[in-house]
Design a protein around this motif. Sequence first.
Motif, PDB file in Angstrom:
ATOM      1  N   LEU A 226      89.880  48.442  59.847  1.00 52.60           N
ATOM      2  CA  LEU A 226      90.579  49.288  60.819  1.00 52.60           C
ATOM      3  C   LEU A 226      89.587  50.110  61.644  1.00 52.60           C
ATOM      4  O   LEU A 226      89.769  50.297  62.850  1.00 52.60           O
ATOM      5  CB  LEU A 226      91.576  50.201  60.117  1.00 52.60           C
ATOM      6  CG  LEU A 226      92.791  49.509  59.509  1.00 52.60           C
ATOM      7  CD1 LEU A 226      93.602  50.490  58.668  1.00 52.60           C
ATOM      8  CD2 LEU A 226      93.653  48.883  60.594  1.00 52.60           C
ATOM      9  N   ILE A 227      88.541  50.585  61.001  1.00 59.14           N
ATOM     10  CA  ILE A 227      87.505  51.342  61.710  1.00 59.14           C
ATOM     11  C   ILE A 227      86.815  50.436  62.735  1.00 59.14           C
ATOM     12  O   ILE A 227      86.621  50.827  63.889  1.00 59.14           O
ATOM     13  CB  ILE A 227      86.489  51.936  60.719  1.00 59.14           C
ATOM     14  CG1 ILE A 227      87.151  53.054  59.910  1.00 59.14           C
ATOM     15  CG2 ILE A 227      85.238  52.442  61.441  1.00 59.14           C
ATOM     16  CD1 ILE A 227      86.377  53.473  58.674  1.00 59.14           C
ATOM     17  N   ASP A 228      86.470  49.220  62.326  1.00 61.44           N
ATOM     18  CA  ASP A 228      85.855  48.268  63.252  1.00 61.44           C
ATOM     19  C   ASP A 228      86.761  48.022  64.450  1.00 61.44           C
ATOM     20  O   ASP A 228      86.310  48.017  65.601  1.00 61.44           O
ATOM     21  CB  ASP A 228      85.551  46.940  62.553  1.00 61.44           C
ATOM     22  CG  ASP A 228      84.432  47.043  61.532  1.00 61.44           C
ATOM     23  OD1 ASP A 228      83.715  48.071  61.519  1.00 61.44           O
ATOM     24  OD2 ASP A 228      84.284  46.085  60.743  1.00 61.44           O
ATOM     25  N   GLN A 229      88.047  47.829  64.181  1.00 61.03           N
ATOM     26  CA  GLN A 229      89.001  47.595  65.271  1.00 61.03           C
ATOM     27  C   GLN A 229      89.060  48.789  66.213  1.00 61.03           C
ATOM     28  O   GLN A 229      89.114  48.628  67.441  1.00 61.03           O
ATOM     29  CB  GLN A 229      90.383  47.281  64.705  1.00 61.03           C
ATOM     30  CG  GLN A 229      90.474  45.932  64.038  1.00 61.03           C
ATOM     31  CD  GLN A 229      91.813  45.710  63.351  1.00 61.03           C
ATOM     32  OE1 GLN A 229      92.770  46.457  63.554  1.00 61.03           O
ATOM     33  NE2 GLN A 229      91.885  44.678  62.535  1.00 61.03           N
ATOM     34  N   ALA A 230      89.042  49.989  65.651  1.00 64.62           N
ATOM     35  CA  ALA A 230      89.090  51.192  66.484  1.00 64.62           C
ATOM     36  C   ALA A 230      87.829  51.310  67.344  1.00 64.62           C
ATOM     37  O   ALA A 230      87.908  51.681  68.517  1.00 64.62           O
ATOM     38  CB  ALA A 230      89.260  52.432  65.602  1.00 64.62           C
ATOM     39  N   LEU A 231      86.663  51.001  66.785  1.00 68.90           N
ATOM     40  CA  LEU A 231      85.419  51.058  67.549  1.00 68.90           C
ATOM     41  C   LEU A 231      85.423  50.043  68.692  1.00 68.90           C
ATOM     42  O   LEU A 231      85.007  50.347  69.820  1.00 68.90           O
ATOM     43  CB  LEU A 231      84.220  50.826  66.631  1.00 68.90           C
ATOM     44  CG  LEU A 231      83.959  51.922  65.595  1.00 68.90           C
ATOM     45  CD1 LEU A 231      82.901  51.479  64.593  1.00 68.90           C
ATOM     46  CD2 LEU A 231      83.564  53.226  66.270  1.00 68.90           C
TER      47      LEU A 231
END
Length: 154
Positions: A7-12
Amino acid sequence: KQAANRLIDQALIRREMEVAAFPQAKPEETEQMIQQLRKQRLGSDAVYRSALEQYGVTDAQLRRQLDRQVTVLHFIEQRFRPGVLVSEEDIQKYFEQHQAELRQRAGDKPVTLADARDTIEEQLTGERVNQQFFGWLDEERKDARIQYLEPELK
């Protein structure tokens, strides 16, 4: 934690795409992916509908997810591919190291460098685009303020 990291990767990625005003995938690209999926794995409309039901996904949800995937793939391609260079030496070295694999793909027929050049160049380019992308993502993670919160147990 793995799900949180994804999810963090997607947000970045989403943040970078927004900053760059990166365009969404075209509806016809998503439709092409749906048709390819149906042709390769599902076949008839009934099988497609059954698969959607089995996974608890609507057609609209699948289309939105594929639209996001196509958009991210375009972003990666346009953001990182221009910086990739594959030399003739790289292609020659790959050919020498992977002749058996290339011959197997060709039905155990002899393969020349000329025959395999485009395939090798595309393979090496894809690998290097991925390296650049994941390197960028690692740097973005380092620069971001990420805090994992443990759930409270009651």
